[in-house]
Design a protein around this motif. Structure first.
Motif, PDB file in Angstrom:
ATOM      1  N   VAL A   1      21.550  50.633  55.949  1.00 35.56           N
ATOM      2  CA  VAL A   1      22.804  49.643  55.628  1.00 35.56           C
ATOM      3  C   VAL A   1      22.466  49.009  53.935  1.00 35.56           C
ATOM      4  CG1 VAL A   1      21.985  47.760  57.078  1.00 35.56           C
ATOM      5  CG2 VAL A   1      24.327  47.778  56.348  1.00 35.56           C
ATOM      6  N   ASN A   2      23.334  49.430  53.196  1.00 31.61           N
ATOM      7  CA  ASN A   2      23.220  48.619  51.935  1.00 31.61           C
ATOM      8  C   ASN A   2      24.042  47.360  52.095  1.00 31.61           C
ATOM      9  OD1 ASN A   2      24.637  48.410  49.089  1.00 31.61           O
ATOM     10  ND2 ASN A   2      22.764  49.430  48.650  1.00 31.61           N
ATOM     11  N   LEU A   3      23.486  46.362  51.811  1.00 32.51           N
ATOM     12  CA  LEU A   3      24.317  45.037  51.976  1.00 32.51           C
ATOM     13  C   LEU A   3      25.476  44.722  51.176  1.00 32.51           C
ATOM     14  CD1 LEU A   3      24.507  42.022  53.187  1.00 32.51           C
ATOM     15  CD2 LEU A   3      22.730  41.418  51.542  1.00 32.51           C
ATOM     16  N   TRP A   4      25.558  45.329  49.759  1.00 31.57           N
ATOM     17  CA  TRP A   4      26.391  45.091  48.799  1.00 31.57           C
ATOM     18  C   TRP A   4      27.423  45.832  49.159  1.00 31.57           C
ATOM     19  CZ3 TRP A   4      21.244  44.839  48.200  1.00 31.57           C
ATOM     20  CH2 TRP A   4      20.664  43.557  47.470  1.00 31.57           C
ATOM     21  N   ARG A   5      27.321  47.539  49.474  1.00 35.87           N
ATOM     22  CA  ARG A   5      28.402  48.166  49.829  1.00 35.87           C
ATOM     23  C   ARG A   5      28.896  47.865  51.175  1.00 35.87           C
ATOM     24  NH1 ARG A   5      25.173  52.480  47.631  1.00 35.87           N
ATOM     25  NH2 ARG A   5      24.324  52.872  49.728  1.00 35.87           N
ATOM     26  N   PHE A   6      28.102  47.445  52.290  1.00 37.40           N
ATOM     27  CA  PHE A   6      28.681  46.901  53.615  1.00 37.40           C
ATOM     28  C   PHE A   6      29.509  45.611  53.285  1.00 37.40           C
ATOM     29  CE2 PHE A   6      27.915  46.042  58.008  1.00 37.40           C
ATOM     30  CZ  PHE A   6      28.068  47.206  58.716  1.00 37.40           C
ATOM     31  N   GLY A   7      29.257  44.828  52.409  1.00 37.26           N
ATOM     32  CA  GLY A   7      30.149  43.638  52.249  1.00 37.26           C
ATOM     33  C   GLY A   7      31.590  43.742  51.490  1.00 37.26           C
ATOM     34  N   LYS A   8      31.723  44.821  50.810  1.00 39.83           N
ATOM     35  CA  LYS A   8      32.860  45.058  50.281  1.00 39.83           C
ATOM     36  C   LYS A   8      33.948  45.040  51.329  1.00 39.83           C
ATOM     37  CE  LYS A   8      31.259  47.595  46.287  1.00 39.83           C
ATOM     38  NZ  LYS A   8      31.275  48.894  45.425  1.00 39.83           N
ATOM     39  N   GLY A   9      35.104  44.409  50.916  1.00 39.91           N
ATOM     40  CA  GLY A   9      36.420  44.382  51.442  1.00 39.91           C
ATOM     41  C   GLY A   9      36.341  43.390  52.865  1.00 39.91           C
ATOM     42  N   THR A  10      35.160  42.659  52.815  1.00 40.37           N
ATOM     43  CA  THR A  10      35.035  41.575  53.601  1.00 40.37           C
ATOM     44  C   THR A  10      35.000  40.067  53.051  1.00 40.37           C
ATOM     45  OG1 THR A  10      32.461  41.136  53.421  1.00 40.37           O
ATOM     46  CG2 THR A  10      33.364  43.110  54.865  1.00 40.37           C
ATOM     47  N   PRO A  11      35.461  39.036  53.824  1.00 37.09           N
ATOM     48  CA  PRO A  11      35.451  37.665  53.102  1.00 37.09           C
ATOM     49  C   PRO A  11      34.001  37.286  52.256  1.00 37.09           C
ATOM     50  CG  PRO A  11      36.060  37.709  55.597  1.00 37.09           C
ATOM     51  CD  PRO A  11      35.566  39.127  55.144  1.00 37.09           C
ATOM     52  N   ILE A  12      33.349  37.966  52.595  1.00 36.35           N
ATOM     53  CA  ILE A  12      31.837  37.562  51.992  1.00 36.35           C
ATOM     54  C   ILE A  12      31.538  38.442  50.656  1.00 36.35           C
ATOM     55  CG2 ILE A  12      30.187  38.972  53.145  1.00 36.35           C
ATOM     56  CD1 ILE A  12      28.796  36.144  53.991  1.00 36.35           C
ATOM     57  N   GLU A  13      32.398  39.519  50.387  1.00 37.05           N
ATOM     58  CA  GLU A  13      32.077  40.351  49.185  1.00 37.05           C
ATOM     59  C   GLU A  13      31.834  39.525  47.777  1.00 37.05           C
ATOM     60  OE1 GLU A  13      34.262  43.922  46.561  1.00 37.05           O
ATOM     61  OE2 GLU A  13      35.410  42.978  48.320  1.00 37.05           O
ATOM     62  N   GLU A  14      32.705  38.461  47.443  1.00 38.16           N
ATOM     63  CA  GLU A  14      32.526  37.800  45.974  1.00 38.16           C
ATOM     64  C   GLU A  14      31.289  37.093  46.061  1.00 38.16           C
ATOM     65  OE1 GLU A  14      33.871  38.580  43.417  1.00 38.16           O
ATOM     66  OE2 GLU A  14      34.951  40.247  44.432  1.00 38.16           O
ATOM     67  N   TRP A  15      31.031  36.461  47.409  1.00 39.13           N
ATOM     68  CA  TRP A  15      29.733  35.463  47.484  1.00 39.13           C
ATOM     69  C   TRP A  15      28.533  36.085  47.306  1.00 39.13           C
ATOM     70  CZ3 TRP A  15      25.898  34.737  51.374  1.00 39.13           C
ATOM     71  CH2 TRP A  15      25.157  33.510  51.404  1.00 39.13           C
ATOM     72  N   ILE A  16      28.560  37.373  48.139  1.00 40.55           N
ATOM     73  CA  ILE A  16      27.106  37.962  47.825  1.00 40.55           C
ATOM     74  C   ILE A  16      26.804  38.272  46.433  1.00 40.55           C
ATOM     75  CG2 ILE A  16      26.162  40.571  48.428  1.00 40.55           C
ATOM     76  CD1 ILE A  16      27.563  40.318  50.788  1.00 40.55           C
ATOM     77  N   LYS A  17      27.991  38.556  45.499  1.00 39.53           N
ATOM     78  CA  LYS A  17      27.673  38.876  44.258  1.00 39.53           C
ATOM     79  C   LYS A  17      26.948  37.603  43.372  1.00 39.53           C
ATOM     80  CE  LYS A  17      31.413  42.214  43.737  1.00 39.53           C
ATOM     81  NZ  LYS A  17      32.690  42.374  43.267  1.00 39.53           N
ATOM     82  N   LYS A  18      27.001  36.482  44.072  1.00 40.56           N
ATOM     83  CA  LYS A  18      26.621  35.346  43.347  1.00 40.56           C
ATOM     84  C   LYS A  18      25.160  35.214  43.644  1.00 40.56           C
ATOM     85  CE  LYS A  18      30.978  32.533  44.031  1.00 40.56           C
ATOM     86  NZ  LYS A  18      31.634  31.360  44.695  1.00 40.56           N
ATOM     87  N   ASN A  19      24.703  35.899  44.355  1.00 38.92           N
ATOM     88  CA  ASN A  19      23.009  35.762  44.746  1.00 38.92           C
ATOM     89  C   ASN A  19      22.692  34.501  45.249  1.00 38.92           C
ATOM     90  OD1 ASN A  19      22.512  38.480  43.761  1.00 38.92           O
ATOM     91  ND2 ASN A  19      22.401  38.000  41.782  1.00 38.92           N
ATOM     92  N   ASP A  20      23.443  33.463  45.858  1.00 39.76           N
ATOM     93  CA  ASP A  20      22.918  32.630  46.401  1.00 39.76           C
ATOM     94  C   ASP A  20      21.957  32.768  47.642  1.00 39.76           C
ATOM     95  OD1 ASP A  20      24.339  30.979  44.674  1.00 39.76           O
ATOM     96  OD2 ASP A  20      26.161  30.551  46.242  1.00 39.76           O
ATOM     97  N   LEU A  21      22.435  33.880  48.328  1.00 41.17           N
ATOM     98  CA  LEU A  21      21.685  34.209  49.468  1.00 41.17           C
ATOM     99  C   LEU A  21      20.222  34.606  49.323  1.00 41.17           C
ATOM    100  CD1 LEU A  21      21.608  35.597  52.358  1.00 41.17           C
ATOM    101  CD2 LEU A  21      21.963  37.767  51.317  1.00 41.17           C
ATOM    102  N   PHE A  22      19.928  35.104  47.981  1.00 39.04           N
ATOM    103  CA  PHE A  22      18.477  35.665  47.805  1.00 39.04           C
ATOM    104  C   PHE A  22      17.573  34.398  47.145  1.00 39.04           C
ATOM    105  CE2 PHE A  22      21.521  39.029  47.564  1.00 39.04           C
ATOM    106  CZ  PHE A  22      20.931  39.865  48.336  1.00 39.04           C
ATOM    107  N   ARG A  23      18.041  33.188  47.152  1.00 34.36           N
ATOM    108  CA  ARG A  23      17.242  31.956  46.545  1.00 34.36           C
ATOM    109  C   ARG A  23      16.736  31.256  47.769  1.00 34.36           C
ATOM    110  NH1 ARG A  23      22.139  31.284  43.586  1.00 34.36           N
ATOM    111  NH2 ARG A  23      21.922  32.141  41.434  1.00 34.36           N
ATOM    112  N   SER A  24      16.677  31.801  48.951  1.00 35.46           N
ATOM    113  CA  SER A  24      16.300  31.392  50.094  1.00 35.46           C
ATOM    114  C   SER A  24      14.666  31.655  50.450  1.00 35.46           C
ATOM    115  CB  SER A  24      17.068  31.887  51.322  1.00 35.46           C
ATOM    116  OG  SER A  24      16.567  31.445  52.798  1.00 35.46           O
TER     117      SER A  24
END
Length: 328
Positions: free
Chosen positions: A110-133
């Motif tokens: 499962v590719n996170l970025w492709r999997f997130g497309k078309g969902t409420p979280i699509e734009e947020w994933i692109k900000k990379n906030d997730l990966f600062r954890s």
């Protein structure tokens, strides 16, 4: 001996083609896709999903036991195991062959970025906030399970459970109390559409709107609890359990269903002296959760009378037979 450059190039090409043939297919592009509302999901997120290099597919016996136990008790469900990074199968592995002997088990990437497309979280994933954890693997797991349920509905299980009985006749919308006053996110069931899908959307939205990268439980079970407080109009988990109508059809199981043996008692699973007591306590449970992130007791002898080994022999018999003398 000199190597002919043409032969070397051919060998490299054949090796690449062989690797590609054993790569797990992307779940979005594979011919066999999850059946909405009729699929059980597991996640493997230990790998680095930002690394383009592939990982080698490998299951411990206890991970494979989780998968087999779900497949064994749910013949009418598909069981999809999703890997968060590109993964390649080994040519031969008895444990992997044991779980793939079930026709309803599928392994996918499962590719996170492709999997997130078309969902409420699509734009947020692109900000990379997730990966600062500092808890990146946990947060990727927390996010992906919500995306899976948003996309497909069905049932999500952590890969440190052993399923003891079927959920096929249960409400499609459920979760369980983990301990007094809390709801766990290791087991979640939500329908593909209707109110179950609205709840999946609510939890997913909560995840990214108040994401806290360095507080591990905030984005996990606490996110689930916050959403259920909105749904049920109370944060009292006991009221959620006693009055399902309050939660609009989202069933909250009591502690015994999934978490009868809590994380403070988890060593009881692996100690023969607790066998009778533990198995007696679990007689009405749907599954066990072994809290592998807390501590590890592997390997165990397959001849042990420990509760876990007795349950594994019954609920994941093919993995148990494939593992040899030690259950890892």
């Amino acid at each position: 001996m000199d190597i002919d450059p043409v032969d070397q190039e051919t060998d490299n090409k054949n090796s690449k083609e062989d690797n590609e043939s054993r790569m797990l297919k992307d779940v979005l592009f594979s011919k066999r896709k999850p059946v909405p509302g009729q699929t059980i999901f597991f996640l493997e997120t230990k790998c680095n999903c930002t690394d383009s290099k592939y990982s080698i597919l490998n299951f411990t016996a206890h991970q494979a036991c989780s998968i087999e136990s779900a497949a064994l008790h749910h013949s009418n469900f598909e069981v999809f195991v999703l890997f968060a990074c590109p993964t390649i199968r080994q040519e031969s592995d008895p444990i992997i062959e044991a779980i793939l002997s079930y026709n309803n088990v599928k392994l996918r990437y499962v590719n996170l970025w492709r999997f997130g497309k078309g969902t409420p979280i699509e734009e947020w994933i692109k900000k990379n906030d997730l990966f600062r954890s500092r808890y990146l693997k946990f947060n990727i797991s927390n996010l992906l399970r919500l995306l899976i349920l948003f996309r497909y509905g069905g049932i999500y299980f952590d890969m440190d459970v052993v399923v003891l009985r079927s959920f096929e006749d249960e409400s499609p919308n459920f979760m369980g109390a983990e301990k007094e006053g809390t709801i766990g996110n290791s087991v979640i069931g939500l329908e593909t559409n209707g109110f179950g899908h609205e709840v999946a959307n609510l939890i997913l939205t909560d995840f990214y709107k108040i994401y806290m990268e360095n507080v591990s439980v905030h984005n996990g079970r606490q996110s689930l609890a916050r959403a259920m407080t909105v749904v049920c109009g109370t944060n009292d988990v006991n009221l959620m359990i006693k009055d399902p109508d309050r939660c609009h059809g989202i069933k909250v199981f009591d502690i015994n269903a999934f978490y009868e043996i809590d994380r403070l008692e988890r060593t009881h699973f692996f100690d023969e002296k607790y066998a009778n007591q533990t198995l007696s306590r679990l007689k009405n449970s749907y599954l066990i959760h072994t809290w592998n992130q807390v501590d590890t007791k592997w390997p165990l002898s397959v001849d042990s009378k420990a509760p876990y080994i007795q349950l594994a022999a019954q609920h994941c018999p093919r993995v148990f037979a494939a593992t040899g003398k030690l259950f890892t």
